[in-house]
Design a protein around this motif. Structure first.
Motif, PDB file in Angstrom:
ATOM      1  N   LEU A 138      61.691  63.166 104.580  1.00  0.00           N
ATOM      2  CA  LEU A 138      62.380  62.025 103.982  1.00  0.00           C
ATOM      3  C   LEU A 138      61.428  61.301 103.043  1.00  0.00           C
ATOM      4  O   LEU A 138      60.327  60.917 103.424  1.00  0.00           O
ATOM      5  N   ARG A 139      61.870  61.100 101.801  1.00  0.00           N
ATOM      6  CA  ARG A 139      61.060  60.436 100.778  1.00  0.00           C
ATOM      7  C   ARG A 139      61.672  59.075 100.479  1.00  0.00           C
ATOM      8  O   ARG A 139      62.827  58.986 100.078  1.00  0.00           O
ATOM      9  N   LEU A 140      60.909  57.996 100.724  1.00  0.00           N
ATOM     10  CA  LEU A 140      61.388  56.646 100.456  1.00  0.00           C
ATOM     11  C   LEU A 140      60.783  56.129  99.162  1.00  0.00           C
ATOM     12  O   LEU A 140      59.616  56.386  98.853  1.00  0.00           O
ATOM     13  N   ARG A 141      61.601  55.384  98.430  1.00  0.00           N
ATOM     14  CA  ARG A 141      61.161  54.773  97.178  1.00  0.00           C
ATOM     15  C   ARG A 141      61.339  53.266  97.284  1.00  0.00           C
ATOM     16  O   ARG A 141      62.378  52.783  97.727  1.00  0.00           O
ATOM     17  N   ARG A 142      60.310  52.533  96.884  1.00  0.00           N
ATOM     18  CA  ARG A 142      60.373  51.080  96.962  1.00  0.00           C
ATOM     19  C   ARG A 142      61.092  50.522  95.744  1.00  0.00           C
ATOM     20  O   ARG A 142      60.799  50.898  94.610  1.00  0.00           O
ATOM     21  N   LEU A 143      62.025  49.598  96.003  1.00  0.00           N
ATOM     22  CA  LEU A 143      62.771  48.943  94.933  1.00  0.00           C
ATOM     23  C   LEU A 143      62.135  47.610  94.611  1.00  0.00           C
ATOM     24  O   LEU A 143      61.785  46.838  95.509  1.00  0.00           O
ATOM     25  N   MET A 144      61.989  47.328  93.329  1.00  0.00           N
ATOM     26  CA  MET A 144      61.449  46.048  92.888  1.00  0.00           C
ATOM     27  C   MET A 144      62.613  45.107  92.651  1.00  0.00           C
ATOM     28  O   MET A 144      63.367  45.246  91.686  1.00  0.00           O
ATOM     29  N   VAL A 145      62.799  44.142  93.550  1.00  0.00           N
ATOM     30  CA  VAL A 145      63.907  43.190  93.460  1.00  0.00           C
ATOM     31  C   VAL A 145      63.478  42.026  92.592  1.00  0.00           C
ATOM     32  O   VAL A 145      62.479  41.356  92.868  1.00  0.00           O
ATOM     33  N   ASP A 219      59.422  41.687 106.120  1.00  0.00           N
ATOM     34  CA  ASP A 219      58.455  41.168 105.147  1.00  0.00           C
ATOM     35  C   ASP A 219      59.029  41.065 103.739  1.00  0.00           C
ATOM     36  O   ASP A 219      58.307  40.763 102.784  1.00  0.00           O
ATOM     37  N   GLY A 220      60.332  41.341 103.573  1.00  0.00           N
ATOM     38  CA  GLY A 220      60.974  41.195 102.272  1.00  0.00           C
ATOM     39  C   GLY A 220      60.972  42.441 101.420  1.00  0.00           C
ATOM     40  O   GLY A 220      61.502  42.423 100.309  1.00  0.00           O
ATOM     41  N   ALA A 221      60.377  43.538 101.890  1.00  0.00           N
ATOM     42  CA  ALA A 221      60.339  44.770 101.110  1.00  0.00           C
ATOM     43  C   ALA A 221      61.704  45.448 101.104  1.00  0.00           C
ATOM     44  O   ALA A 221      62.507  45.267 102.022  1.00  0.00           O
ATOM     45  N   HIS A 222      61.964  46.234 100.059  1.00  0.00           N
ATOM     46  CA  HIS A 222      63.210  46.984  99.921  1.00  0.00           C
ATOM     47  C   HIS A 222      62.866  48.447  99.690  1.00  0.00           C
ATOM     48  O   HIS A 222      62.182  48.783  98.726  1.00  0.00           O
ATOM     49  N   TRP A 223      63.351  49.319 100.585  1.00  0.00           N
ATOM     50  CA  TRP A 223      63.104  50.750 100.470  1.00  0.00           C
ATOM     51  C   TRP A 223      64.431  51.492 100.520  1.00  0.00           C
ATOM     52  O   TRP A 223      65.336  51.128 101.266  1.00  0.00           O
ATOM     53  N   VAL A 224      64.522  52.547  99.727  1.00  0.00           N
ATOM     54  CA  VAL A 224      65.736  53.347  99.687  1.00  0.00           C
ATOM     55  C   VAL A 224      65.327  54.811  99.691  1.00  0.00           C
ATOM     56  O   VAL A 224      64.324  55.190  99.075  1.00  0.00           O
ATOM     57  N   PRO A 225      66.037  55.690 100.417  1.00  0.00           N
ATOM     58  CA  PRO A 225      65.713  57.119 100.375  1.00  0.00           C
ATOM     59  C   PRO A 225      65.865  57.674  98.973  1.00  0.00           C
ATOM     60  O   PRO A 225      66.886  57.467  98.308  1.00  0.00           O
ATOM     61  N   ALA A 226      64.862  58.381  98.501  1.00  0.00           N
ATOM     62  CA  ALA A 226      64.918  58.949  97.157  1.00  0.00           C
ATOM     63  C   ALA A 226      65.914  60.083  97.061  1.00  0.00           C
ATOM     64  O   ALA A 226      66.288  60.491  95.974  1.00  0.00           O
ATOM     65  N   THR A 227      66.341  60.611  98.200  1.00  0.00           N
ATOM     66  CA  THR A 227      67.352  61.674  98.180  1.00  0.00           C
ATOM     67  C   THR A 227      68.741  61.114  97.919  1.00  0.00           C
ATOM     68  O   THR A 227      69.667  61.871  97.680  1.00  0.00           O
ATOM     69  N   TYR A 228      68.901  59.778  97.989  1.00  0.00           N
ATOM     70  CA  TYR A 228      70.181  59.173  97.643  1.00  0.00           C
ATOM     71  C   TYR A 228      70.304  59.113  96.124  1.00  0.00           C
ATOM     72  O   TYR A 228      69.393  59.425  95.391  1.00  0.00           O
ATOM     73  N   LEU A 244      64.062  63.734  94.090  1.00  0.00           N
ATOM     74  CA  LEU A 244      63.211  63.202  95.153  1.00  0.00           C
ATOM     75  C   LEU A 244      62.355  62.043  94.693  1.00  0.00           C
ATOM     76  O   LEU A 244      61.624  61.465  95.478  1.00  0.00           O
ATOM     77  N   GLY A 245      62.414  61.696  93.419  1.00  0.00           N
ATOM     78  CA  GLY A 245      61.586  60.590  92.939  1.00  0.00           C
ATOM     79  C   GLY A 245      60.105  60.891  92.984  1.00  0.00           C
ATOM     80  O   GLY A 245      59.296  59.989  93.156  1.00  0.00           O
ATOM     81  N   LEU A 246      59.720  62.166  92.822  1.00  0.00           N
ATOM     82  CA  LEU A 246      58.314  62.527  92.936  1.00  0.00           C
ATOM     83  C   LEU A 246      57.500  62.125  91.719  1.00  0.00           C
ATOM     84  O   LEU A 246      56.272  62.132  91.773  1.00  0.00           O
ATOM     85  N   PHE A 247      58.165  61.786  90.630  1.00  0.00           N
ATOM     86  CA  PHE A 247      57.449  61.490  89.402  1.00  0.00           C
ATOM     87  C   PHE A 247      57.525  60.021  89.039  1.00  0.00           C
ATOM     88  O   PHE A 247      57.478  59.646  87.881  1.00  0.00           O
ATOM     89  N   ASP A 248      57.622  59.177  90.050  1.00  0.00           N
ATOM     90  CA  ASP A 248      57.632  57.738  89.849  1.00  0.00           C
ATOM     91  C   ASP A 248      56.202  57.276  89.604  1.00  0.00           C
ATOM     92  O   ASP A 248      55.348  57.344  90.480  1.00  0.00           O
ATOM     93  N   ASP A 249      55.913  56.785  88.405  1.00  0.00           N
ATOM     94  CA  ASP A 249      54.540  56.406  88.051  1.00  0.00           C
ATOM     95  C   ASP A 249      54.052  55.209  88.841  1.00  0.00           C
ATOM     96  O   ASP A 249      52.840  54.997  88.956  1.00  0.00           O
ATOM     97  N   ASP A 250      54.949  54.402  89.368  1.00  0.00           N
ATOM     98  CA  ASP A 250      54.547  53.202  90.097  1.00  0.00           C
ATOM     99  C   ASP A 250      54.240  53.479  91.568  1.00  0.00           C
ATOM    100  O   ASP A 250      53.841  52.577  92.293  1.00  0.00           O
ATOM    101  N   ALA A 295      68.253  67.508 102.703  1.00  0.00           N
ATOM    102  CA  ALA A 295      68.114  66.230 102.024  1.00  0.00           C
ATOM    103  C   ALA A 295      69.422  65.447 101.998  1.00  0.00           C
ATOM    104  O   ALA A 295      69.424  64.220 102.042  1.00  0.00           O
ATOM    105  N   SER A 296      70.547  66.164 101.956  1.00  0.00           N
ATOM    106  CA  SER A 296      71.847  65.491 101.881  1.00  0.00           C
ATOM    107  C   SER A 296      72.396  65.098 103.247  1.00  0.00           C
ATOM    108  O   SER A 296      73.473  64.504 103.326  1.00  0.00           O
ATOM    109  N   SER A 297      71.671  65.441 104.318  1.00  0.00           N
ATOM    110  CA  SER A 297      72.202  65.182 105.661  1.00  0.00           C
ATOM    111  C   SER A 297      71.772  63.830 106.223  1.00  0.00           C
ATOM    112  O   SER A 297      72.242  63.446 107.293  1.00  0.00           O
ATOM    113  N   TRP A 298      70.909  63.120 105.530  1.00  0.00           N
ATOM    114  CA  TRP A 298      70.454  61.834 106.051  1.00  0.00           C
ATOM    115  C   TRP A 298      71.574  60.802 105.963  1.00  0.00           C
ATOM    116  O   TRP A 298      72.198  60.637 104.916  1.00  0.00           O
ATOM    117  N   GLN A 299      71.806  60.110 107.074  1.00  0.00           N
ATOM    118  CA  GLN A 299      72.842  59.087 107.153  1.00  0.00           C
ATOM    119  C   GLN A 299      72.224  57.779 107.647  1.00  0.00           C
ATOM    120  O   GLN A 299      71.315  57.787 108.479  1.00  0.00           O
TER     121      GLN A 299
END
Length: 511
Positions: A138-145, A219-228, A244-250, A295-299
């Motif tokens: 599972l690959r999580l990506r942080r969202l900047m709110v 702590d106020g962080a926002h994470w979303v699965p990159a497979t979504y 998968l969001g593997l090329f996120d420069d941040d 990757a598509s089975s995560w709920q």
């Protein structure tokens, strides 16, 4: 000069040893971690004891997850393994493969990941996102709110002028900030948060109806699965070319994930296609295929009550299940008994623990283990103490062997050597080599012979009878020698030079 140089070298050696061992004596010490022997707020001993009270078998895993260590637990299915990440002992590819194969046989893996909390132990471990990906895929990506309140005011806005901010305003803001900080409950601060969040279950999930008031720190962080990203369920859409969001420069963790994938010969095109290719990680015996949920089975099975932020995710793996809980504190000592949090633990056990199953707590990767790793050896102060002892012994040996040690501790003797030095050296040598009674006899023998010759006495009685015969002529000298002989007879030590002086004086007088 040699003496000063030698002392400086010894001092430098001691200073180097102290500097090497200093990190091992850090006053702060490592932070408390979620282990079954930790009774502080961050441990999970309360959860383990509660299970034991309910006659549910538990097991503290103190070894790596291998086929051998899981052999006893593989006899049955329906077991529940609880892992916390990040860990201070890395998860190796071989043990990840063994663990995931064990899950696919009909067991459940719960990974409690600190993505939404900031307890001290979360920052004292390996890369969080990379570790989660290595374990579960599972690959999580942080969202900047964005926060509109932080945007700069327009140029004409009077509130943006610094001269309008008075000392009273600053003091009032500081007072408000301090008041807010003092009003934060202690259990939130322990877990690195200032707000509490209520969790709710998905309508068709296992927690749909059982959770009424489950609260956790946030702590106020926002994470979303990159497979979504295939629908509008998340605020951010994933790129079709980068699912998968593997090329996120941040995201700094992408470098580690790309390195893990490239280590087994994957090409960039295959990296993008990882959603369909089996995962392979390099272990000690080469690249190993890791059983991974699709990757598509995560709920999403738990979310925050007032947002779409996922708090717990679920995916099937063979005959087992993989769960990812982004609020590990819900199982911690200080939170599990609050609000309705124990009901969450009850539903967790009721849903995923079989009739003959065991709840397994991973203590090994949190530092409580019977494993000796190179890092444990490097950060153990006893290693530096041993090295320091050997170095100091070696330096002392070299100095003593070359004579430098004596020159460093004692002043150099005079260059010239006289007759008195020879006499003293000979006397010192004889003092070490001769027996004490033999020395006394050697000093008294000339006087005994002289008295025997003068008074025609036997050698055996010459000393006693001769001193009696000489008492009237030399009373003081005879009394002194008699005192010395009395001391020897009583077992007391008499200085050789003093006895020799008194005997010689009497011998000269009776000639």
């Amino acid at each position: 000069m040699d003496r000063l140089r030698t002392l400086l070298w010894v001092g430098a050696m001691v200073m180097i040893i102290v500097l090497l061992a200093l990190p091992a004596f850090n006053d702060g010490g490592p932070p408390e971690r979620p282990t079954t022997d930790n009774t502080s707020e961050l441990g999970v001993v309360a959860f383990q004891r509660w299970l034991a009270t309910a006659s549910i078998p538990t097991h503290a895993q103190r070894l790596r997850f291998t086929q051998e260590s899981l052999a006893d637990l593989s006899a049955t299915t329906g077991n529940l393994a609880v892992l916390h990440v990040p860990a201070i002992l890395p998860f190796e590819a071989d043990e990840i493969a063994a663990l995931m194969r064990w899950v696919s046989e009909g067991n459940t893996l719960l990974v409690a990941s600190g993505h939404l909390e900031s307890a001290p132990w979360v920052y004292d471990g390996f890369d969080l996102t990379r570790t989660l990906w290595r374990l579960t895929g599972l690959r999580l990506r942080r969202l900047m709110v964005s926060d509109d309140a932080d945007e700069p005011a327009p140029p004409g806005d009077e509130t943006n002028k610094t001269e309008d901010v008075t000392a009273d305003d600053a003091l009032a803001d500081l007072r408000d900030s301090l008041g807010d900080a003092l009003n934060i409950p202690g259990w939130l601060l322990v877990h690195g948060a200032s707000d509490a969040m209520t969790l709710v279950g998905s309508p068709d999930g296992p927690f749909a109806t059982d959770l009424d008031d489950v609260r956790v720190p946030w702590d106020g962080a926002h994470w979303v699965p990159a497979t979504y990203g295939a629908d509008d369920s998340t605020p951010e859409q994933a790129s079709p070319a980068d699912p998968l969001g593997l090329f996120d420069d941040d995201d700094d963790s992408q470098d580690g994930i790309e390195a893990d994938i490239a280590a087994c010969g994957r090409s960039p095109a295959e990296i993008v296609a990882m959603i369909t290719l089996p995962r392979r990680l390099r272990g000690r015996n080469g690249c190993t295929t890791i059983p991974t949920p699709a990757a598509s089975s995560w709920q999403t099975v738990l979310t925050h009550a007032d947002s779409s932020q996922a708090a717990m995710l679920q995916a099937p793996l063979g005959d087992g299940e993989v769960l990812v809980l982004l609020h590990p504190s819900v199982l911690a000592n200080d939170v599990i008994h609050r609000f309705d949090n124990r009901r969450f633990a009850m539903r967790l056990v009721d849903t995923w623990l079989g009739d003959d199953g065991t709840v397994i707590f991973d203590d090994a990767h949190q530092g409580v283990n019977d494993i000796v790793e190179s890092a444990d050896l490097v950060y153990d102060w006893r290693l530096y103490a041993s090295i320091g002892f050997v170095l100091l012994f070696w330096v002392g040996y070299l100095l003593a062997n070359n004579g430098d040690w004596a020159r460093a501790l004692y002043r150099s003797p005079p260059v010239g050597m006289g007759q008195l030095d020879l006499v003293r050296a000979s006397a010192g040598f004889l003092d070490l080599r001769l027996r004490r009674d033999a020395v006394y006899e050697a000093i008294l023998d000339p006087l005994r012979t002289q008295l025997a010759r003068k008074w025609r006495l036997s050698q055996q009685d010459a000393l006693t009878q001769g001193l009696i015969a000489e008492r009237d002529k030399h009373p003081e000298l005879v009394a002194t020698v008699v005192d010395r002989l009395s001391a020897l007879a009583a077992g007391r030590r008499v200085v050789y030079a003093t006895l020799q002086h008194d005997v010689h004086a009497l011998s000269e007088a009776i000639r």
